[in-house]
Design a protein around this motif. Structure first.
Motif, PDB file in Angstrom:
ATOM      1  N   THR A 192       0.827  -1.210   0.000  1.00  0.00           N
ATOM      2  CA  THR A 192       0.000   0.000   0.000  1.00  0.00           C
ATOM      3  C   THR A 192       0.859   1.256   0.000  1.00  0.00           C
ATOM      4  N   VAL A 193       1.897   1.272   0.822  1.00  0.00           N
ATOM      5  CA  VAL A 193       2.792   2.428   0.896  1.00  0.00           C
ATOM      6  C   VAL A 193       3.493   2.652  -0.444  1.00  0.00           C
ATOM      7  N   LEU A 194       3.981   1.570  -1.049  1.00  0.00           N
ATOM      8  CA  LEU A 194       4.712   1.690  -2.304  1.00  0.00           C
ATOM      9  C   LEU A 194       3.797   2.147  -3.441  1.00  0.00           C
ATOM     10  N   ILE A 195       2.595   1.586  -3.507  1.00  0.00           N
ATOM     11  CA  ILE A 195       1.645   1.964  -4.554  1.00  0.00           C
ATOM     12  C   ILE A 195       1.254   3.433  -4.415  1.00  0.00           C
ATOM     13  N   ALA A 196       1.008   3.879  -3.181  1.00  0.00           N
ATOM     14  CA  ALA A 196       0.629   5.277  -2.954  1.00  0.00           C
ATOM     15  C   ALA A 196       1.765   6.223  -3.318  1.00  0.00           C
ATOM     16  N   ALA A 197       3.007   5.829  -3.001  1.00  0.00           N
ATOM     17  CA  ALA A 197       4.157   6.678  -3.339  1.00  0.00           C
ATOM     18  C   ALA A 197       4.281   6.861  -4.843  1.00  0.00           C
ATOM     19  N   ILE A 198       4.078   5.776  -5.573  1.00  0.00           N
ATOM     20  CA  ILE A 198       4.137   5.863  -7.038  1.00  0.00           C
ATOM     21  C   ILE A 198       2.965   6.689  -7.563  1.00  0.00           C
ATOM     22  N   LEU A 249      -4.617   5.682   6.301  1.00  0.00           N
ATOM     23  CA  LEU A 249      -3.413   6.133   6.997  1.00  0.00           C
ATOM     24  C   LEU A 249      -2.173   5.921   6.134  1.00  0.00           C
ATOM     25  N   LEU A 250      -2.018   4.720   5.593  1.00  0.00           N
ATOM     26  CA  LEU A 250      -0.818   4.392   4.816  1.00  0.00           C
ATOM     27  C   LEU A 250      -0.767   5.157   3.508  1.00  0.00           C
ATOM     28  N   VAL A 251      -1.904   5.252   2.830  1.00  0.00           N
ATOM     29  CA  VAL A 251      -1.939   6.002   1.572  1.00  0.00           C
ATOM     30  C   VAL A 251      -1.701   7.486   1.840  1.00  0.00           C
ATOM     31  N   GLY A 252      -2.382   8.030   2.859  1.00  0.00           N
ATOM     32  CA  GLY A 252      -2.247   9.447   3.160  1.00  0.00           C
ATOM     33  C   GLY A 252      -0.838   9.828   3.578  1.00  0.00           C
ATOM     34  N   GLY A 253      -0.219   9.030   4.437  1.00  0.00           N
ATOM     35  CA  GLY A 253       1.135   9.321   4.890  1.00  0.00           C
ATOM     36  C   GLY A 253       2.156   9.236   3.774  1.00  0.00           C
ATOM     37  N   SER A 254       2.061   8.173   2.980  1.00  0.00           N
ATOM     38  CA  SER A 254       3.000   7.990   1.875  1.00  0.00           C
ATOM     39  C   SER A 254       2.838   9.084   0.825  1.00  0.00           C
ATOM     40  N   LEU A 301       6.484   1.742   9.504  1.00  0.00           N
ATOM     41  CA  LEU A 301       5.174   1.873  10.155  1.00  0.00           C
ATOM     42  C   LEU A 301       4.186   0.873   9.581  1.00  0.00           C
ATOM     43  N   ALA A 302       4.271   0.646   8.263  1.00  0.00           N
ATOM     44  CA  ALA A 302       3.384  -0.337   7.628  1.00  0.00           C
ATOM     45  C   ALA A 302       3.635  -1.739   8.174  1.00  0.00           C
ATOM     46  N   VAL A 303       4.902  -2.072   8.374  1.00  0.00           N
ATOM     47  CA  VAL A 303       5.240  -3.386   8.932  1.00  0.00           C
ATOM     48  C   VAL A 303       4.707  -3.497  10.359  1.00  0.00           C
ATOM     49  N   PHE A 304       4.957  -2.474  11.165  1.00  0.00           N
ATOM     50  CA  PHE A 304       4.521  -2.497  12.571  1.00  0.00           C
ATOM     51  C   PHE A 304       2.997  -2.605  12.665  1.00  0.00           C
ATOM     52  N   LEU A 305       2.296  -1.728  11.945  1.00  0.00           N
ATOM     53  CA  LEU A 305       0.837  -1.755  12.000  1.00  0.00           C
ATOM     54  C   LEU A 305       0.276  -2.999  11.317  1.00  0.00           C
TER      55      LEU A 305
END
Length: 450
Positions: free
Chosen positions: A103-109, A143-148, A193-197
């Motif tokens: 999710t983090v990687l997709i949002a960053a791209i 959260l993950l999309v917004g933060g990234s 954070l993605a790993v932890f959550l």
């Protein structure tokens, strides 16, 4: 009563009511700003002008919201996302942690175009069904999309960088280059954070659903329920009694969806126009019968119009706060209440409070009203203007997509069917903590001076 005090009380009341979810956002953002303006001494006619100015600012966003939600609703009806979801489940093995990291990687791209709206349009419709299938908390997705996306929004073509560069009168690329290490660290921290959550979410799923092997076992569970899911979907039929799903048109629908997203990213036409065309083509291809077309529009109109109403109410809210001068008064009066001894640290203080400020001020008010005032005060005590700029950018930008004043947030909520209050409660402290760490990183790297 001063304009700034009325403005602060109005904004705080709205934010608190939104967080507590006491009533509809439409009711809150219409009534309270009007009451605040009346208390401040403005006439009904003047408030009407504020309304027109505010609505004009959000009208293009409203059009995009309406047709974007309808477009992705039609794509969902036609079954476009189901194979994608199944493939992603297969690749992740149903592993919640891997999905969170992806999710983090997709949002960053997705944020490379600098548009938060397009990032949510790309990520939420594709990933939300996967989160639902794996029983993951959908607020984790936001959260993950917004933060990234917020960290990637430090690019030169992002709104905040352009605003600061225009205030400082410098080239935006020169402003951005020192922030590249901060972005890299920020993305690494988002992955952590993605790993932890993700692990935390995996434990929650195991405890709540009684799974022996965490979320991986959900693949088996979902396979057992696939037939029930298919039966539920097949109950929805078109005017000929056939399922709404169009498996033979999946590649055509994928091309249409990618074309709309491509046009959206390229910016060659307005986003609202792109989605209007997408809706028309999607209806024509999948449901050529006029009865079916009308039925699909009726099916998705409630969600689309509800979000449009909220955005229009937000337009009134911003129009009143801006037109009445409340936002300018808040930004100017803030600096007068600071003790003299903290003036040399004012850029750090405002940076540390960047995300709370994001809940109170619009992006324009933060960078065009508050930033120039803070920059002048900091310069008077020998603090470099760039140091002030970086402190305020890093401190604020991470929380961009939890602020009720950001239109893209309402788009994300409309696409996901989630509530603003729960989103803020779930994401606020994680993202504020991330911003504080990044400010510390910028200080260690010498980007922000003390």
């Amino acid at each position: 009563m001063s304009l700034s005090l009325i403005g602060i009380l109005t904004i705080l009341t709205i934010v608190v009511l939104l967080i507590w979810n006491r009533t509809s956002p439409i009711v809150i953002m219409i009534i309270l700003p009007v009451i605040g303006a009346l208390i401040a001494g403005f006439s009904v006619a003047e408030i009407g002008v504020f309304f027109e100015d505010g609505i004009a600012q959000v009208m293009n966003v409203v059009v995009m919201f309406i047709f974007a939600i309808i477009f992705f609703g039609i794509m969902q009806d036609a079954g476009l996302f189901e194979p994608i979801i199944n493939k992603m489940i297969a690749l992740s093995g149903g592993n919640v942690v891997k999905v969170a990291v992806a999710t983090v990687l997709i949002a960053a791209i997705g944020q490379l175009d600098g548009s938060g709206a397009s990032t949510f349009l790309i990520t939420v419709p594709a990933l939300l069904p996967l989160y639902q299938r794996l029983k993951m908390n959908p607020y984790l997705l936001l959260l993950l999309v917004g933060g990234s996306a917020a960290i990637m929004n430090m690019v030169p073509w992002g709104g905040p960088m352009g605003r600061v560069a225009s205030v400082l009168g410098m080239d935006v690329n020169e402003l951005w280059q020192p922030l590249i290490p901060v972005q890299i660290v920020g993305l690494i921290l988002m992955l952590g954070l993605a790993v932890f959550l993700g692990f935390r979410e995996q434990r929650r799923i195991k405890n709540q659903y009684g799974l022996v092997d965490g979320a991986v076992a959900l693949v088996v569970s979902s396979e057992e329920n696939d037939e029930e899911d298919d039966e539920a979907k097949n109950k929805e039929t078109d005017s000929h009694g056939n399922s709404l799903v169009r498996p033979k048109l999946i590649w055509v629908n994928l091309i249409v969806a990618l074309a709309v997203i491509g046009v959206l990213v390229s910016g060659i036409i307005p986003s609202g126009f792109a989605f209007m065309m997408g809706v028309a083509v999607a209806l024509l291809i999948n449901y050529p019968n006029v009865t079916d077309q009308t039925a699909r529009l009726r099916a998705h109109a409630p969600s689309a119009l509800t979000m449009a109403g909220i955005i229009l109410a937000a337009g009134l809210f911003l129009g009143v706060l801006t037109g009445s001068g409340m936002l300018d008064a808040i930004s100017k009066d803030f600096v007068t209440i600071l003790p003299e001894g903290v003036t040399q640290y004012i850029h750090l203080i405002v940076g540390i409070l960047g995300i709370p400020f994001d809940m109170l001020l619009s992006t324009d008010a933060y960078y065009f009203a508050l930033f120039p005032v803070i920059e002048q005060i900091a310069s008077a005590v020998g603090i470099d203007s760039l140091s002030t700029a970086y402190a305020m950018i890093i401190g604020n930008i991470v929380g961009t997509f939890i602020s009720p004043l950001a239109p893209a947030v309402w788009l994300a909520l409309g696409l996901s069917g989630l509530e603003i209050g729960k989103h803020i409660r779930y994401s606020f402290f994680w993202l504020w903590g991330l911003s504080l760490v990044l400010i510390g990183v910028a200080v260690l790297f010498g980007i922000i001076s003390i």
